[in-house]
Structures are given as C-alpha cells and as structure tokens.
Design a protein around this motif. Sequence first.
Motif, PDB file in Angstrom:
ATOM      1  N   PHE A  56       3.990  -3.556  15.584  1.00  9.74           N
ATOM      2  CA  PHE A  56       2.962  -4.135  14.723  1.00  9.74           C
ATOM      3  C   PHE A  56       2.009  -5.037  15.489  1.00  9.74           C
ATOM      4  CE2 PHE A  56       5.577  -2.682  11.237  1.00  9.74           C
ATOM      5  CZ  PHE A  56       4.645  -2.388  10.256  1.00  9.74           C
ATOM      6  N   HIS A  57       2.472  -5.652  16.572  1.00 11.04           N
ATOM      7  CA  HIS A  57       1.547  -6.461  17.365  1.00 11.04           C
ATOM      8  C   HIS A  57       0.492  -5.581  18.023  1.00 11.04           C
ATOM      9  CE1 HIS A  57      -0.114  -9.480  19.965  1.00 11.04           C
ATOM     10  NE2 HIS A  57       0.265  -8.817  21.047  1.00 11.04           N
ATOM     11  N   VAL A  58       0.899  -4.423  18.546  1.00  9.24           N
ATOM     12  CA  VAL A  58      -0.063  -3.495  19.142  1.00  9.24           C
ATOM     13  C   VAL A  58      -1.031  -2.981  18.076  1.00  9.24           C
ATOM     14  CG1 VAL A  58      -0.324  -1.269  20.292  1.00  9.24           C
ATOM     15  CG2 VAL A  58       1.490  -2.832  21.009  1.00  9.24           C
ATOM     16  N   ILE A  59      -0.500  -2.611  16.903  1.00 10.60           N
ATOM     17  CA  ILE A  59      -1.359  -2.111  15.824  1.00 10.60           C
ATOM     18  C   ILE A  59      -2.327  -3.192  15.368  1.00 10.60           C
ATOM     19  CG2 ILE A  59      -1.375  -1.290  13.437  1.00 10.60           C
ATOM     20  CD1 ILE A  59       1.283   0.089  13.993  1.00 10.60           C
ATOM     21  N   TYR A  60      -1.832  -4.417  15.208  1.00  8.77           N
ATOM     22  CA  TYR A  60      -2.667  -5.525  14.748  1.00  8.77           C
ATOM     23  C   TYR A  60      -3.789  -5.815  15.748  1.00  8.77           C
ATOM     24  CZ  TYR A  60      -3.338  -9.657  11.796  1.00  8.77           C
ATOM     25  OH  TYR A  60      -3.843 -10.576  10.927  1.00  8.77           O
ATOM     26  N   SER A  61      -3.461  -5.795  17.026  1.00  4.16           N
ATOM     27  CA  SER A  61      -4.480  -6.031  18.055  1.00  4.16           C
ATOM     28  C   SER A  61      -5.517  -4.910  18.061  1.00  4.16           C
ATOM     29  CB  SER A  61      -3.821  -6.149  19.433  1.00  4.16           C
ATOM     30  OG  SER A  61      -2.899  -7.216  19.469  1.00  4.16           O
ATOM     31  N   ALA A  62      -5.046  -3.660  17.897  1.00  5.29           N
ATOM     32  CA  ALA A  62      -5.979  -2.527  17.881  1.00  5.29           C
ATOM     33  C   ALA A  62      -6.913  -2.592  16.680  1.00  5.29           C
ATOM     34  CB  ALA A  62      -5.197  -1.209  17.874  1.00  5.29           C
ATOM     35  N   VAL A  63      -6.384  -2.986  15.520  1.00  4.69           N
ATOM     36  CA  VAL A  63      -7.237  -3.127  14.328  1.00  4.69           C
ATOM     37  C   VAL A  63      -8.274  -4.226  14.541  1.00  4.69           C
ATOM     38  CG1 VAL A  63      -7.243  -3.806  11.894  1.00  4.69           C
ATOM     39  CG2 VAL A  63      -5.525  -2.200  12.729  1.00  4.69           C
ATOM     40  N   THR A  64      -7.850  -5.338  15.134  1.00  2.00           N
ATOM     41  CA  THR A  64      -8.781  -6.425  15.413  1.00  2.00           C
ATOM     42  C   THR A  64      -9.873  -5.979  16.372  1.00  2.00           C
ATOM     43  OG1 THR A  64      -6.981  -8.011  15.102  1.00  2.00           O
ATOM     44  CG2 THR A  64      -8.956  -8.806  16.211  1.00  2.00           C
ATOM     45  N   MET A  65      -9.480  -5.214  17.407  1.00  2.00           N
ATOM     46  CA  MET A  65     -10.445  -4.676  18.360  1.00  2.00           C
ATOM     47  C   MET A  65     -11.447  -3.755  17.658  1.00  2.00           C
ATOM     48  SD  MET A  65     -11.581  -4.257  21.444  1.00  2.00           S
ATOM     49  CE  MET A  65     -12.397  -3.055  22.497  1.00  2.00           C
ATOM     50  N   PHE A  74      -9.976  -7.827  25.018  1.00  6.33           N
ATOM     51  CA  PHE A  74      -8.889  -7.087  24.373  1.00  6.33           C
ATOM     52  C   PHE A  74      -7.759  -6.824  25.355  1.00  6.33           C
ATOM     53  CE2 PHE A  74      -7.038  -2.915  23.210  1.00  6.33           C
ATOM     54  CZ  PHE A  74      -6.447  -3.293  22.014  1.00  6.33           C
ATOM     55  N   LYS A  75      -8.107  -6.586  26.604  1.00  6.70           N
ATOM     56  CA  LYS A  75      -7.097  -6.347  27.641  1.00  6.70           C
ATOM     57  C   LYS A  75      -6.161  -7.542  27.774  1.00  6.70           C
ATOM     58  CE  LYS A  75      -8.541  -6.794  31.809  1.00  6.70           C
ATOM     59  NZ  LYS A  75      -9.273  -6.580  33.075  1.00  6.70           N
ATOM     60  N   LYS A  97     -12.719   1.008  31.932  1.00  6.81           N
ATOM     61  CA  LYS A  97     -11.648   0.444  32.756  1.00  6.81           C
ATOM     62  C   LYS A  97     -10.855  -0.622  32.013  1.00  6.81           C
ATOM     63  CE  LYS A  97     -10.690  -1.609  37.252  1.00  6.81           C
ATOM     64  NZ  LYS A  97      -9.765  -2.613  36.701  1.00  6.81           N
ATOM     65  N   ALA A  98     -11.553  -1.476  31.239  1.00  5.19           N
ATOM     66  CA  ALA A  98     -10.865  -2.553  30.531  1.00  5.19           C
ATOM     67  C   ALA A  98      -9.904  -1.986  29.480  1.00  5.19           C
ATOM     68  CB  ALA A  98     -11.879  -3.485  29.873  1.00  5.19           C
ATOM     69  N   LEU A  99     -10.355  -0.974  28.733  1.00  8.36           N
ATOM     70  CA  LEU A  99      -9.484  -0.359  27.736  1.00  8.36           C
ATOM     71  C   LEU A  99      -8.339   0.396  28.401  1.00  8.36           C
ATOM     72  CD1 LEU A  99     -11.989   0.955  25.045  1.00  8.36           C
ATOM     73  CD2 LEU A  99     -10.594  -1.109  25.003  1.00  8.36           C
ATOM     74  N   PHE A 100      -8.599   0.982  29.582  1.00 14.60           N
ATOM     75  CA  PHE A 100      -7.517   1.649  30.314  1.00 14.60           C
ATOM     76  C   PHE A 100      -6.467   0.625  30.744  1.00 14.60           C
ATOM     77  CE2 PHE A 100      -5.593   3.104  34.292  1.00 14.60           C
ATOM     78  CZ  PHE A 100      -5.072   4.329  33.889  1.00 14.60           C
ATOM     79  N   ASP A 101      -6.911  -0.544  31.207  1.00 13.72           N
ATOM     80  CA  ASP A 101      -5.958  -1.607  31.570  1.00 13.72           C
ATOM     81  C   ASP A 101      -5.180  -2.082  30.344  1.00 13.72           C
ATOM     82  OD1 ASP A 101      -6.861  -1.447  34.153  1.00 13.72           O
ATOM     83  OD2 ASP A 101      -8.260  -3.132  33.981  1.00 13.72           O
ATOM     84  N   SER A 109     -17.608  -6.804  27.286  1.00 12.83           N
ATOM     85  CA  SER A 109     -16.898  -8.084  27.337  1.00 12.83           C
ATOM     86  C   SER A 109     -15.767  -8.123  26.324  1.00 12.83           C
ATOM     87  CB  SER A 109     -17.878  -9.232  27.076  1.00 12.83           C
ATOM     88  OG  SER A 109     -18.884  -9.267  28.069  1.00 12.83           O
ATOM     89  N   LEU A 110     -16.022  -7.552  25.132  1.00  9.57           N
ATOM     90  CA  LEU A 110     -14.963  -7.474  24.118  1.00  9.57           C
ATOM     91  C   LEU A 110     -13.787  -6.650  24.629  1.00  9.57           C
ATOM     92  CD1 LEU A 110     -14.006  -7.999  21.184  1.00  9.57           C
ATOM     93  CD2 LEU A 110     -15.139  -5.863  20.562  1.00  9.57           C
ATOM     94  N   GLU A 111     -14.063  -5.568  25.317  1.00  8.99           N
ATOM     95  CA  GLU A 111     -12.993  -4.744  25.882  1.00  8.99           C
ATOM     96  C   GLU A 111     -12.203  -5.513  26.932  1.00  8.99           C
ATOM     97  OE1 GLU A 111     -15.071  -1.344  27.313  1.00  8.99           O
ATOM     98  OE2 GLU A 111     -15.488  -0.533  25.310  1.00  8.99           O
TER      99      GLU A 111
END
Length: 398
Positions: free
Chosen positions: A155-164, A268-269, A51-55, A263-265
């Motif tokens: 790039f903000h979305v990509i950067y956040s996804a890489v960090t996740m 990330f949301k 659910k968190a990743l879906f959000d 919790s990490l997910e």
Amino acid sequence: MAVSSETHERELDQTPTWAVAGVCAVIIIISIVLEKFLHKVGMWLTDRHKKALFDALEKVKAELMVLGFISLLLTFGQSYIARICIPQKVADTMLPCRADGVLDDSSSRRRLLWLERRYLAAASAAPSCKEGYEPLISVNGLHQLHILIFFLAVFHVIYSAVTMTLGRLKIRGWKHWEQETSSHDYEFSNDPSRFRLTHETSFVRAHTSFWTRLPVFFYIGCFFRQFFRSVSKSDYMTVRNGFIILHLAPGSKFNFQKYIKRSLEDDFKRVVGVSPVLWASFVVFLLLNVRGWQVLFWASVIPVIIILAVGTKLQAILTKMALEISERHAVVQGIPLVQGSDKYFWFGRPQLVLHLIHFALFQNAFQITYFLWIWYSFGLTSCFHANFKLAIVKAALG
C-alpha cells in the motif's frame, strides 16, 4: 470430537504430488510474470529517457526484495520465536485488546473460531511453555504480523504512485500556460521594455494586501490560501521568468513545465522507498498501540498537520517574495523578478520539505493499511475497533 476431525492436517509426505506441484507452479508463474512485468516497465522508462522514474522502479524492486527477506525470516524463524517463553504477567501488559479475549459480536466469535481451527495444528506442534509462562508470539500471531508487513509495503508503493499520478495531472494543467509564452499576446503584455508600478503586477497584487503586512494574520492568510489556489497563473509565470533569468538567457524559449515535471519525477524517486527511520516509526506505533491510549488516532493527525504546515509554508514563501519585490522596487520592468533562496525554508533546508512529505505519505499509507489489515485478519467490528467511528475517522484522514 468434530473439531479434532476438522483440524486433522496432512503432512507433505502424505499430500498428493499433483497438489504440491500445482501450488509450486502457480507461485513460480506469478513470480516470473511479476518480474517480467517490472522488467518491461523498466525498459519502457529507459527508452523514454525517464531516468528518475527508472530509479524509482529500482527502489520498488529493492523494497520488494526487503519484503521477501522479511517474509523468509518470519517463515523460517516462526518455530524458534514461538519457543521463547515469557512470564504470564509480562504477557498481559500493554495489550491492544482486553486480556480476557471476550468478544461482543457474534461474527467476531465465528472468525475467532475459524482462526483457532486454522492454526490449531501449528499451535499444538509448537513447544509448550512451563506453567506461568506463555510464548512471546504465537505462530498465529507471527502469521498475522507477516500479513501486516506485506500490506504495508504494497500500500505504500500504491499510495506513492497515486500521489505521483495526481501531481503529474496537476502539472499537466500548466501546459497551456507554457504554450502561452510563445504567443504574440504574451510577448506584448510582458514586454521587457515596459515599465509598470510594482503593486499593479498580477503576482504582487495576488499575494500582498493589508493582512500580509501584519505578522498576526500573515500565516493565517497563507494557511487558508492553500485550499483555494495553490498555484495560480501569475505564480507560474513569475517563477518561470525568475528561473530563466537566473539560469538561462533572458527571453529563452525554455519549457519550464517539462522541467517541473522532471523535477517531480526526481522527488518521487526519493519518496517511494521506505527508509530505516520510517520502519522505526512503524515499530514505535505498533509498540504504543495499547488499548485506551488512542495513539493511532493521534498518529493519524500528524500527517494532516505536516501537509497543512508544508502547504502554508510554500504559500508563505510566495508571499514573502511578493513583499520583497514591492519593498525593493516601486517600478518594475517586464515581469517582476523573484529571487529564490534557501533562506525561505525551515532552517534553510529545502530538502526538509521533501522529507516531511515522505513521512506523511508513509504514515497515511500505514493508517489505511492498518485499518484494512484489522478488517482482513480480525473483522470490521473486532476489539481493535472498539470505537468504530474513531476507526473510520482515522482511515478518512489517511
């Protein structure tokens, strides 16, 4: 002249219909494929109860919608914005490059000529200002700003996804620690009925020493500790034990590693989106990017300071927990019991750490985006990179 013949452009009523239909078809197909891909990802996350990743995915969609609306406003309003005229003296203030526009590099000259030919027709179509006045922003400048905002959002979305992804890889390394809690060796070595001296436990021994009791060296030691061992096995086991005793029954077979992953997910949301405060910081840095001020270089240092401060603070929290255990008890039974509390965080607000990480992620993405945007729009050795070594340092810090 040759330039005038090259810059002659057809209007839409003089363009072949196959060209118009072909370009529209490609754009529509790309948009539909992207929408279907995001829908499939959302269904996959829903089926796996993420659910968190879906959000977080919904936030990405909302960010893309905002980006599309910004793009629409820039495209529709460019002719109206270009009609706004300002005095030439005002137009020559707070420039990121020299006002004379002199370029030292031959490749930069060629790129400038290419841009001039590309936008000559659009610039000539724009209404001219009276003598002594200039447009607020040219059509060419609006197009380059359009590209910058697009680069930043992507790039903000990509950067956040890489960090996740890196965070999940880090947590995956704790899986074998969680599996050890079900073994007989773990139950024997951490027998709840077994008494031990506090200073002999691995958690207290790892976080307490002579320097930790001296205020001068306390944070210095915590600062350097984050580079060598952010989370050790004793840290994980101790925090896990404290969480289970506080929220569940002692001896419960709770999978703490999966809880941390969820919790990490959830976190990330929160950090994947671009809040109004972050957009405001983007505007402020664009405003202060004046030639000679080196504002963007100092701005690239801010995320580094934030991340190092957060890492130092988290290490200090673990150390304070260990010190409180050693000061409160001379002997402990089983694993030392840590008591988490908001008092350990700045101003008693754990959420502040997450906000700082969110801001640092956005600023890092902005630094990398700005470097790539300048490279794409003006060339690697343009006037924006008058000090090329400093530009490389900014990108490396990001």
